[in-house]
Design an enzyme around this catalytic site. Structure first.
Site, short mmCIF file in Angstrom:
data_model
loop_
_atom_site.label_atom_id
_atom_site.label_comp_id
_atom_site.label_asym_id
_atom_site.label_seq_id
_atom_site.Cartn_x
_atom_site.Cartn_y
_atom_site.Cartn_z
N GLN A 10 0.83 -1.21 0.00
CA GLN A 10 0.00 0.00 0.00
C GLN A 10 0.86 1.25 0.00
OE1 GLN A 10 -3.13 0.31 -0.42
NE2 GLN A 10 -3.94 -1.72 -0.02
N TYR A 39 -3.95 -14.29 -1.03
CA TYR A 39 -3.41 -13.16 -1.80
C TYR A 39 -2.54 -12.34 -0.84
CZ TYR A 39 -7.74 -14.17 -4.47
OH TYR A 39 -8.77 -14.77 -5.15
N GLU A 60 0.49 -16.98 -1.75
CA GLU A 60 0.85 -15.91 -2.69
C GLU A 60 1.46 -16.52 -3.94
OE1 GLU A 60 1.39 -12.79 -4.78
OE2 GLU A 60 0.39 -12.53 -2.85
N ASP A 104 -7.34 -10.23 0.50
CA ASP A 104 -7.14 -8.91 -0.10
C ASP A 104 -6.81 -9.15 -1.57
OD1 ASP A 104 -6.59 -6.29 -0.72
OD2 ASP A 104 -5.01 -6.04 0.77
N CYS A 131 -9.76 -3.23 -2.97
CA CYS A 131 -9.48 -1.93 -3.57
C CYS A 131 -10.50 -1.61 -4.66
CB CYS A 131 -8.06 -1.88 -4.13
SG CYS A 131 -7.77 -3.07 -5.44
#
Length: 179
Positions: A10, A39, A60, A104, A131
């Site tokens: 971020q 994720y 991931e 996420d 997001c």
């Protein structure tokens, strides 16, 4: 936390940490919980949860981010968290006994196959950071068969833009094993 140029992080970490901490506080974590951080990127969400739970597995697909996640676990002296290189959708079918899912996903949201596997996994709580509120709403509609939304909050991590992060806490409607 260590990050690199090809691993996502971020742009406003202080705000992101506040959002993750709120998500974890709302999740009602227990010391016996087994958590999946899907994720997971460089592992921030799962690492923040690790001190409060029995164990965390981070999934991931980006090998660079995964290397940073492992470094970050060592940097934070955590032994109850491990990271696996895998596609989140494909990894879902290998998970068992997960009490809490932290997710996420990228802007596209979760795939239908991911949501189907999440519904089969039946964690008690899902903490969903997004997001893209449009894809999050789509995913939440699919999850609403088994989950109720307990908490929702927007966070402006991108000042002076039209983008917003959204946090949703979902609680399973019925206990594991019952329909």
């Amino acid at each position: 936390f260590k990050v690199g140029p090809s691993s996502f992080f971020q742009i406003y970490p202080d705000q992101a940490f506040r959002l993750f901490e709120e998500g974890l506080a709302q999740a009602g974590l227990k010391p016996s919980d087994r958590v999946a951080d899907l994720y997971c990127g460089v592992g921030v969400f799962g690492i923040l949860a690790a001190s409060q739970v029995h164990s965390v597995i981070g999934i991931e697909s980006n090998p660079t981010a995964l290397a940073f996640a492992n470094d970050n676990a060592k940097l934070n002296q955590l032994t109850n968290i491990r990271f696996v290189k895998a596609d989140a959708t494909q990894a879902m079918s290998t998970l068992e006994g997960i009490d809490v899912v932290l997710m996420d996903p990228p802007r596209d949201g979760a795939t239908k196959a991911f949501i189907d596997e999440l519904l089969k996994l039946r964690p008690r709580t899902v903490v969903y950071v997004s997001c893209n509120p449009i894809t999050q709403v789509r995913d939440l509609q699919q999850l609403s068969r088994e989950y109720s939304i307990a908490h929702v909050r927007g966070a402006d991590l991108f000042p002076q833009t039209t983008h917003i992060e959204s946090l949703a806490i979902l609680q399973r409607k019925s206990p594991r094993g019952s329909r």
